[in-house]
Design an enzyme around this catalytic site. Structure first.
Site, PDB file in Angstrom:
ATOM      1  N   LYS A 187       1.087   4.048  -3.075  1.00 31.70           N
ATOM      2  CA  LYS A 187       0.828   5.454  -2.872  1.00 31.70           C
ATOM      3  C   LYS A 187       1.888   6.369  -3.032  1.00 31.70           C
ATOM      4  CE  LYS A 187      -3.793   5.122  -1.558  1.00 31.70           C
ATOM      5  NZ  LYS A 187      -4.670   5.462  -2.615  1.00 31.70           N
ATOM      6  N   TYR A 235       0.859  -0.991   0.039  1.00 30.27           N
ATOM      7  CA  TYR A 235       0.068  -0.055   0.116  1.00 30.27           C
ATOM      8  C   TYR A 235       0.687   1.278   0.021  1.00 30.27           C
ATOM      9  CZ  TYR A 235      -3.597   3.404   1.521  1.00 30.27           C
ATOM     10  OH  TYR A 235      -4.715   4.349   1.761  1.00 30.27           O
TER      11      TYR A 235
HETATM   12  P1  NDP Z   1     -13.228   2.812   1.129  1.00 35.30           P
HETATM   13  O1  NDP Z   1     -13.028   1.563   1.214  1.00 35.30           O
HETATM   14  O2  NDP Z   1     -14.399   3.292   2.182  1.00 35.30           O
HETATM   15  O3  NDP Z   1     -14.037   3.042  -0.228  1.00 35.30           O
HETATM   16  C1  NDP Z   1     -13.176   2.776  -1.665  1.00 35.30           C
HETATM   17  C2  NDP Z   1     -13.800   2.995  -2.727  1.00 35.30           C
HETATM   18  O4  NDP Z   1     -13.182   2.504  -3.811  1.00 35.30           O
HETATM   19  C3  NDP Z   1     -15.311   2.377  -2.764  1.00 35.30           C
HETATM   20  O5  NDP Z   1     -16.118   3.213  -3.476  1.00 35.30           O
HETATM   21  C4  NDP Z   1     -15.221   1.260  -3.777  1.00 35.30           C
HETATM   22  O6  NDP Z   1     -16.084   0.853  -4.524  1.00 35.30           O
HETATM   23  C5  NDP Z   1     -14.032   1.665  -4.755  1.00 35.30           C
HETATM   24  N1  NDP Z   1     -13.198   0.595  -5.289  1.00 35.30           N
HETATM   25  C6  NDP Z   1     -12.590  -0.174  -4.867  1.00 35.30           C
HETATM   26  N2  NDP Z   1     -11.942  -1.115  -5.833  1.00 35.30           N
HETATM   27  C7  NDP Z   1     -12.110  -0.600  -6.819  1.00 35.30           C
HETATM   28  C8  NDP Z   1     -11.802  -0.768  -8.170  1.00 35.30           C
HETATM   29  N3  NDP Z   1     -11.054  -1.978  -8.419  1.00 35.30           N
HETATM   30  N4  NDP Z   1     -12.173   0.083  -9.085  1.00 35.30           N
HETATM   31  C9  NDP Z   1     -12.922   1.294  -8.907  1.00 35.30           C
HETATM   32  N5  NDP Z   1     -13.438   1.367  -7.661  1.00 35.30           N
HETATM   33  C10 NDP Z   1     -12.811   0.561  -6.734  1.00 35.30           C
HETATM   34  O7  NDP Z   1     -12.144   3.838   1.150  1.00 35.30           O
HETATM   35  P2  NDP Z   1     -11.806   4.932   1.624  1.00 35.30           P
HETATM   36  O8  NDP Z   1     -12.828   5.998   1.542  1.00 35.30           O
HETATM   37  O9  NDP Z   1     -11.137   4.934   3.159  1.00 35.30           O
HETATM   38  O10 NDP Z   1     -10.672   5.538   0.993  1.00 35.30           O
HETATM   39  C11 NDP Z   1     -10.560   6.262  -0.344  1.00 35.30           C
HETATM   40  C12 NDP Z   1      -9.063   6.568  -0.934  1.00 35.30           C
HETATM   41  O11 NDP Z   1      -8.421   7.203   0.136  1.00 35.30           O
HETATM   42  C13 NDP Z   1      -8.379   5.303  -1.134  1.00 35.30           C
HETATM   43  O12 NDP Z   1      -7.488   5.702  -2.080  1.00 35.30           O
HETATM   44  C14 NDP Z   1      -7.589   5.203  -0.037  1.00 35.30           C
HETATM   45  O13 NDP Z   1      -6.488   4.470  -0.111  1.00 35.30           O
HETATM   46  C15 NDP Z   1      -7.174   6.769   0.501  1.00 35.30           C
HETATM   47  N6  NDP Z   1      -7.010   6.832   1.915  1.00 35.30           N
HETATM   48  C16 NDP Z   1      -7.679   6.569   2.998  1.00 35.30           C
HETATM   49  C17 NDP Z   1      -7.375   7.006   4.126  1.00 35.30           C
HETATM   50  C18 NDP Z   1      -8.241   6.516   5.386  1.00 35.30           C
HETATM   51  O14 NDP Z   1      -7.932   6.908   6.422  1.00 35.30           O
HETATM   52  N7  NDP Z   1      -9.541   6.075   5.320  1.00 35.30           N
HETATM   53  C19 NDP Z   1      -6.179   7.332   4.692  1.00 35.30           C
HETATM   54  C20 NDP Z   1      -5.387   7.598   3.584  1.00 35.30           C
HETATM   55  C21 NDP Z   1      -5.690   7.454   2.186  1.00 35.30           C
HETATM   56  P3  NDP Z   1     -17.367  -0.074  -3.990  1.00 35.30           P
HETATM   57  O15 NDP Z   1     -18.082   0.623  -2.740  1.00 35.30           O
HETATM   58  O16 NDP Z   1     -18.387  -0.348  -4.987  1.00 35.30           O
HETATM   59  O17 NDP Z   1     -16.705  -1.365  -3.543  1.00 35.30           O
END
Ligand code: NDP
Length: 249
Positions: free
Chosen positions: A159, A155
């Site tokens: 990133k 991961y």
């Molecule tokens: P969530 O797990 O809550 O949501 C992930 C989203 O990505 C969902 O909408 C999911 O769709 C979608 N997704 C997953 N796989 C795919 C794919 N193969 N193609 C297209 N869409 C996909 O994640 P977060 O909201 O926590 O994270 C969002 C972003 O922020 C990510 O990039 C994460 O790495 C980054 N981030 C988050 C942090 C945190 O503390 N939460 C910290 C640092 C970075 P579906 O719902 O349909 O499965």
């Protein structure tokens, strides 16, 4: 109305950070393309909320690992809204694991979604933004890509790669008025982090921040709005760490 009439595609906006960004963009006047991978019901709710609040949005299924699917999304967006002003590469996944535990399959999956996916989305949206002579791309990276693990080897590398992609593409975008930046969230309570934040490790993670608390979805959404808006026209190739001071740069 800081994004009035801008057309924005937010990948992975069925829930979590992507959903918060989509809803804030809509409040600021943007027209939204909400995408989901598996969660059509939640994506439908996001679109319904936006429309019932007077906004404009449409949902598409998108797996960022599938180039043809990515191409279709931008074609459909242009058919529906006429243009693409903003791309937010938010879709991302995590699988925590120390170095010796990571399998080939885990490595390939994380890289495919978190790094190759945004690359393909950028490659497919660039021609449209070049034609429009303007565009904004915001990549949702992570403080893990700045702090470099150690409990999230693949991961963190994905990133860090996304941060590098942001900087490289800012060079390609600049002659065409396409500004490319990244937001690097720290720990934000979503489905991706709930288990870890609620585990004994949760207090230690929060303690790594200077502000001694997790961030809110609104913190990420407002930073992303700023980068997409005309309030700023001179920031490109930068990473804004929204991490409560967990990373000092
Ligand atoms: P969530 O797990 O809550 O949501 C992930 C989203 O990505 C969902 O909408 C999911 O769709 C979608 N997704 C997953 N796989 C795919 C794919 N193969 N193609 C297209 N869409 C996909 O994640 P977060 O909201 O926590 O994270 C969002 C972003 O922020 C990510 O990039 C994460 O790495 C980054 N981030 C988050 C942090 C945190 O503390 N939460 C910290 C640092 C970075 P579906 O719902 O349909 O499965």
């Amino acid at each position: 109305m800081r994004l009035k009439d801008k057309v924005a595609v937010i990948t992975g906006s069925s829930r979590g950070i992507g959903r918060a960004i989509a809803e804030e963009f809509s409040k600021q006047g943007a027209k939204l393309v909400v995408t989901y991978n598996t969660n059509s019901v939640d994506a439908g709710k996001v679109v319904d909320n936006i429309i019932s609040s007077g906004g404009d949005a449409i949902a598409f299924k998108l797996d960022v690992r599938d180039r043809q699917n990515v191409k279709n999304i931008f074609n459909e967006t242009r058919k529906h809204f006429g243009r693409v002003d903003v791309l937010v590469n938010n879709a991302g996944i995590n699988k925590r694991g120390f170095f010796e535990e990571i399998t080939d399959e885990d490595w390939d999956l994380i890289m495919a979604v978190n790094l190759k996916g945004p690359f393909v989305c950028c490659q497919e949206v660039f021609p449209c933004m070049i034609e429009q002579k303007a565009g904004r791309i915001i990549n949702i990276a992570s403080v893990a890509g700045q702090y470099h693990g150690p409990k999230t080897v693949h991961y963190a590398v994905s990133k860090a790669g996304l941060i590098s992609l942001t900087k490289v593409l800012s060079r390609y975008g600049a002659p065409h008025n396409i500004l490319v930046n990244a937001v690097a969230p720290g720990i934000i309570l979503t489905d991706q982090t709930r288990d870890e934040l609620n585990s004994p490790a949760g207090d230690r993670i929060v303690d790594m921040t200077l502000l001694k608390r997790p961030g809110n979805l609104a913190d990420i959404a407002s930073t992303t709005v700023f980068l997409a808006s005309d309030e700023q026209n001179y920031i490109t190739g930068q990473v804004i760490s929204v991490s409560g001071g967990a990373y000092l740069g």
